[in-house]
Design a protein around this motif. Sequence first.
Motif, mmCIF file in Angstrom:
data_model
loop_
_atom_site.group_PDB
_atom_site.id
_atom_site.type_symbol
_atom_site.label_atom_id
_atom_site.label_comp_id
_atom_site.label_asym_id
_atom_site.label_seq_id
_atom_site.Cartn_x
_atom_site.Cartn_y
_atom_site.Cartn_z
ATOM 1 N N GLU A 1 30.618 39.624 125.130
ATOM 2 C CA GLU A 1 31.076 40.998 124.954
ATOM 3 C C GLU A 1 29.975 41.738 124.190
ATOM 4 O O GLU A 1 30.067 41.940 122.978
ATOM 5 C CB GLU A 1 32.401 40.977 124.167
ATOM 6 C CG GLU A 1 33.215 42.254 124.245
ATOM 7 C CD GLU A 1 33.667 42.608 125.650
ATOM 8 O OE1 GLU A 1 33.760 41.729 126.524
ATOM 9 O OE2 GLU A 1 33.886 43.806 125.890
ATOM 10 N N PRO A 2 28.892 42.116 124.909
ATOM 11 C CA PRO A 2 27.734 42.698 124.224
ATOM 12 C C PRO A 2 28.127 43.872 123.318
ATOM 13 O O PRO A 2 28.966 44.688 123.699
ATOM 14 C CB PRO A 2 26.849 43.184 125.385
ATOM 15 C CG PRO A 2 27.239 42.334 126.546
ATOM 16 C CD PRO A 2 28.697 42.039 126.359
ATOM 17 N N PHE A 3 27.554 43.882 122.160
ATOM 18 C CA PHE A 3 27.717 44.939 121.151
ATOM 19 C C PHE A 3 29.039 44.867 120.372
ATOM 20 O O PHE A 3 29.226 45.610 119.417
ATOM 21 C CB PHE A 3 27.554 46.349 121.741
ATOM 22 C CG PHE A 3 26.222 46.572 122.402
ATOM 23 C CD1 PHE A 3 25.097 46.875 121.649
ATOM 24 C CD2 PHE A 3 26.085 46.463 123.787
ATOM 25 C CE1 PHE A 3 23.856 47.077 122.262
ATOM 26 C CE2 PHE A 3 24.853 46.653 124.405
ATOM 27 C CZ PHE A 3 23.732 46.956 123.644
ATOM 28 N N GLY B 1 35.048 41.504 128.835
ATOM 29 C CA GLY B 1 36.277 42.251 128.545
ATOM 30 C C GLY B 1 36.551 43.302 129.602
ATOM 31 O O GLY B 1 37.678 43.448 130.087
ATOM 32 N N ILE B 2 35.518 44.044 129.981
ATOM 33 C CA ILE B 2 35.694 45.067 131.016
ATOM 34 C C ILE B 2 35.984 44.389 132.357
ATOM 35 O O ILE B 2 36.847 44.842 133.126
ATOM 36 C CB ILE B 2 34.447 45.980 131.121
ATOM 37 C CG1 ILE B 2 34.220 46.748 129.811
ATOM 38 C CG2 ILE B 2 34.591 46.966 132.289
ATOM 39 C CD1 ILE B 2 35.270 47.788 129.468
ATOM 40 N N HIS B 3 35.326 43.285 132.626
ATOM 41 C CA HIS B 3 35.594 42.560 133.872
ATOM 42 C C HIS B 3 37.055 42.148 133.933
ATOM 43 O O HIS B 3 37.751 42.334 134.931
ATOM 44 C CB HIS B 3 34.693 41.328 133.990
ATOM 45 C CG HIS B 3 33.937 41.310 135.283
ATOM 46 N ND1 HIS B 3 34.581 41.297 136.501
ATOM 47 C CD2 HIS B 3 32.619 41.337 135.564
ATOM 48 C CE1 HIS B 3 33.672 41.311 137.467
ATOM 49 N NE2 HIS B 3 32.469 41.345 136.924
ATOM 50 N N TYR C 1 41.751 47.066 127.372
ATOM 51 C CA TYR C 1 40.968 48.038 128.143
ATOM 52 C C TYR C 1 41.735 48.434 129.409
ATOM 53 O O TYR C 1 41.800 49.600 129.778
ATOM 54 C CB TYR C 1 39.611 47.458 128.549
ATOM 55 C CG TYR C 1 38.537 47.502 127.485
ATOM 56 C CD1 TYR C 1 38.121 48.725 126.960
ATOM 57 C CD2 TYR C 1 37.916 46.350 127.031
ATOM 58 C CE1 TYR C 1 37.112 48.772 125.998
ATOM 59 C CE2 TYR C 1 36.912 46.393 126.072
ATOM 60 C CZ TYR C 1 36.512 47.599 125.558
ATOM 61 O OH TYR C 1 35.531 47.656 124.614
ATOM 62 N N GLY C 2 42.320 47.432 130.051
ATOM 63 C CA GLY C 2 43.035 47.679 131.302
ATOM 64 C C GLY C 2 44.150 48.703 131.111
ATOM 65 O O GLY C 2 44.286 49.646 131.895
ATOM 66 N N THR D 1 27.560 50.498 127.930
ATOM 67 C CA THR D 1 28.216 49.387 127.242
ATOM 68 C C THR D 1 29.727 49.553 127.417
ATOM 69 O O THR D 1 30.201 50.626 127.815
ATOM 70 C CB THR D 1 27.908 49.407 125.739
ATOM 71 O OG1 THR D 1 28.526 50.579 125.167
ATOM 72 C CG2 THR D 1 26.419 49.460 125.466
ATOM 73 N N ALA D 2 30.471 48.520 127.063
ATOM 74 C CA ALA D 2 31.929 48.575 127.184
ATOM 75 C C ALA D 2 32.485 49.767 126.401
ATOM 76 O O ALA D 2 33.350 50.500 126.881
ATOM 77 C CB ALA D 2 32.536 47.276 126.678
#
Length: 505
Positions: free
Chosen positions: A166-168, A295-297, A429-430, A472-473
């Motif tokens: 989960e970058p950043f 997370g976004i995936h 997020y969803g 980014t996310a």
Amino acid sequence: MNSSLSRLKEIDREIQLLEHTTALLGWDQETYMPEKAIEERAQQHSLLSGIIHDKLTGKETSTLLSSLGIKDSAGAAESPLGETDRAFLRKFSRDFYRETKIPKGLVVDFSREASLSQAAWIEARKKSDFSVFAPHLEKILELTKDKAEKIGYAEHPYDALLDEYEPFATTSYVKSIFETLKPKLRNLVKEISRAGQVDDSFLKNKYSVDLQEKFGREILVDLGYEFDRGRLDVSAHPFTTTLGFNDIRITTRYREDSFKTGLFGIIHECGHGLYELGIDEKIAGTVLAQGTSLGIHESQSRTWENMIGLSLPFWKYYYPKLRKMFPTQLDGVTLEQFYRGINRSEPSLIRIDADEVTYSLHIILRFELELQMISGELKVRDLPEAWNSGMKELLGITPADDAEGVLQDVHWSFGAIGYFPTYALGNLYGAQFFQKLDRDLGGVVEIMERGDFKKILGWLRDNIHRYGSIYTAEELCMNATGEALNPDYFIDYLEKKYSGIYGLK
Ligand code: ZN
């Protein structure tokens, strides 16, 4: 500058081609490869990953990055380049610095220990004996801590681990989100447990696998999955893999006595697949042509699986078709009963079988334990006890043995520490994306009831998919919804849905 950038893009392209080739080997291994081919396949894998490592971290790459003024993993934020090129350099340089900071010796030790540890985990789980796995987990933890130190971090060594998936994102960020989420989820679990349980016995009837597949394929086409750019196959653990811009494959597994496993596996992976299929052709074949974070995936897979696939309007559209296909199995089961049955919620021991309400609590438990292990507060030998008391506290149940407790997941055995939180972030997020989509489209319920799923896909493509890893996310969430990640959307969604199903309040 332009020639350095062009050359860097050529190197990136070669890396992506090698990555996709590796993915093809991995896909084959999980689907059709003969059992005895494993040794040769392992060598093919290790050769390719060595070549990728050398290309990414080689002298030429490092010279090109310096000539572009890049000295750390922040990329080229201040450069006069366009947005996509800046994003490319940010992503590429992050990968470069992460890879170069970990010494080759550590990479070799890690991968050797990971395969020993995975084998030990399989045996330990079979015997339900944690002591078989414990010494390996200790070693893995030691190497993981070493890796975190080498990569570096601002506050907590766990930051360095989380960043890979989960970058950043930082530990304190995830912690504060989970602290908001936890009491609300526990409360909802309690309320549901006080209500009368719904009947889902019809799910245990026998559903022919051929018909399940036929139905799944029809749904995939309706949702927007493109069979001329992908495939559906069977594997022990469902997954999605990208072999190229026009080759994004998904898998599922079927169980005759559990119709939910196959179908919702398909819809979940379809969500992952649609994300990758929707990436803009302008960034095709580059390092930016992938989901921006796990997370976004996961937000995409869970939106399609849960918010759409497990919703009443979805089944208002599909239930007549399903009943026609399985008339005896669903004899006398009304749409309402079917909807309530597939959404049955109760505390259970196994994460992957958990429902929408309890799922994130399984994740919070793993996150808390990982943090304690990384900071040294929790010793490996005390892990099973900590697991069991955490389950008791969060879900009110205790595993009978370690196989259905601390040994159930493969992740720790190969050092994937920092991965679990992304599953729960995906739920959050969803839900946040979905409420915005609902508002923007003027009511998603009617859209689902008439089976117009391409309209939903259109919104997701415009606001999320096409950007790949350009944002980014956090940026993506801000751009798409106008605010930072806010767990209240998920809680609101669950409370509303489950109040209806269980007649709460
Ligand atoms: Zn997933």
